[in-house]
Design an enzyme around this catalytic site. Structure first.
Site, mmCIF file in Angstrom:
data_model
loop_
_atom_site.group_PDB
_atom_site.id
_atom_site.type_symbol
_atom_site.label_atom_id
_atom_site.label_comp_id
_atom_site.label_asym_id
_atom_site.label_seq_id
_atom_site.Cartn_x
_atom_site.Cartn_y
_atom_site.Cartn_z
ATOM 1 N N GLU A 101 51.711 33.569 -2.230
ATOM 2 C CA GLU A 101 52.810 33.942 -3.454
ATOM 3 C C GLU A 101 52.366 32.489 -5.277
ATOM 4 O O GLU A 101 52.379 33.404 -5.411
ATOM 5 C CB GLU A 101 54.112 33.348 -2.823
ATOM 6 C CG GLU A 101 54.666 34.369 -2.042
ATOM 7 C CD GLU A 101 54.986 35.648 -2.551
ATOM 8 O OE1 GLU A 101 55.099 35.953 -4.007
ATOM 9 O OE2 GLU A 101 54.686 36.738 -1.880
ATOM 10 N N GLU A 153 56.717 41.387 -12.039
ATOM 11 C CA GLU A 153 55.797 40.987 -11.601
ATOM 12 C C GLU A 153 54.471 41.166 -12.950
ATOM 13 O O GLU A 153 53.927 39.869 -13.168
ATOM 14 C CB GLU A 153 54.195 40.661 -10.567
ATOM 15 C CG GLU A 153 55.713 40.244 -9.066
ATOM 16 C CD GLU A 153 55.780 39.742 -7.933
ATOM 17 O OE1 GLU A 153 54.211 40.078 -7.919
ATOM 18 O OE2 GLU A 153 56.290 39.498 -6.929
#
Length: 214
Positions: A101, A153
């Site tokens: 991540e 994102e």
């Protein structure tokens, strides 16, 4: 008269489940209705089933926190956060998920990792458990290996802010993401003690969802 209090430590003690059914099958998480016995009383509760999540408070050599800002539709806000993600890959080690991540959302990798803090986000109706890691020794992901971000994102903004400045923003009520709040306050306190409270990155995590299912 001295009153004995139990130790300040959560206990995982599942109550006997009499019945459990999925009443909503969602794209990311489900809702279960469970009937269980608690000290002689039979109760029914709805539980949002969550795979758990990890987050990363990354600090650079100047003790600046690496923050990201992205849009969160449920709260209609562009929110300052730290990199985080679901534990939705079967069998994936939480530390590896956190490292992934950080690279995907913040375009950096880290040399040093430790467990900062664990918590439940909303235990009254959601079984999500989160682990926040502290990452140090940051270097940029090479251009040819950058992750292609999509959806919300794709619009992520990056910012590095001194840890003290982020704490001030939390206490002033300017930022509200729970993982950011918990992570920076824990880090600020631990830094005062020379980071002696940090746990190894591979520390046991009995609160992890897969360790609590019955």
């Amino acid at each position: 008269m001295t009153v004995e209090h139990p130790p300040l430590r959560d206990e995982i003690v599942p109550s006997p489940v009499v019945e459990s059914e999925v009443v909503f099958d969602g794209a990311v998480w489900d809702v279960r209705r469970e009937t269980f016995d608690l000290e002689g009383e039979r109760l029914v509760r709805e539980v949002v089933d969550h795979p758990g999540a990890v987050a990363v408070l990354a600090l650079d050599e100047e003790d600046r926190a690496l923050l990201i800002r992205q849009y969160r539709h449920p709260i209609s806000s562009h929110e300052w956060e730290i990199p985080a993600g679901l534990l939705d890959v079967a069998g994936e080690d939480p530390l590896l998920a956190a490292q992934r991540e950080l690279a995907e959302e913040a375009d950096v990798v880290a040399e040093h990792w430790a467990v900062l803090v664990d918590y439940f986000s909303s235990p009254g109706g959601l079984n999500e458990a989160l682990r926040i890691y502290l990452a140090r020794g940051l270097t940029a992901v090479p251009d040819g290996e950058l992750h292609e971000r999509r959806g919300e994102e794709a619009h992520i903004l990056h910012h590095r802010a001194p840890l003290d400045e982020v704490v001030d923003a939390v206490l002033a009520g300017h930022v509200h993401n729970s993982t950011l709040v918990i992570g920076v306050l824990a880090a600020h306190r631990m830094r005062e003690d020379g980071w002696t409270s940090l746990r190894p990155a591979d520390s046991p995590w009995p609160q992890h969802p897969t360790n609590r299912r019955h």
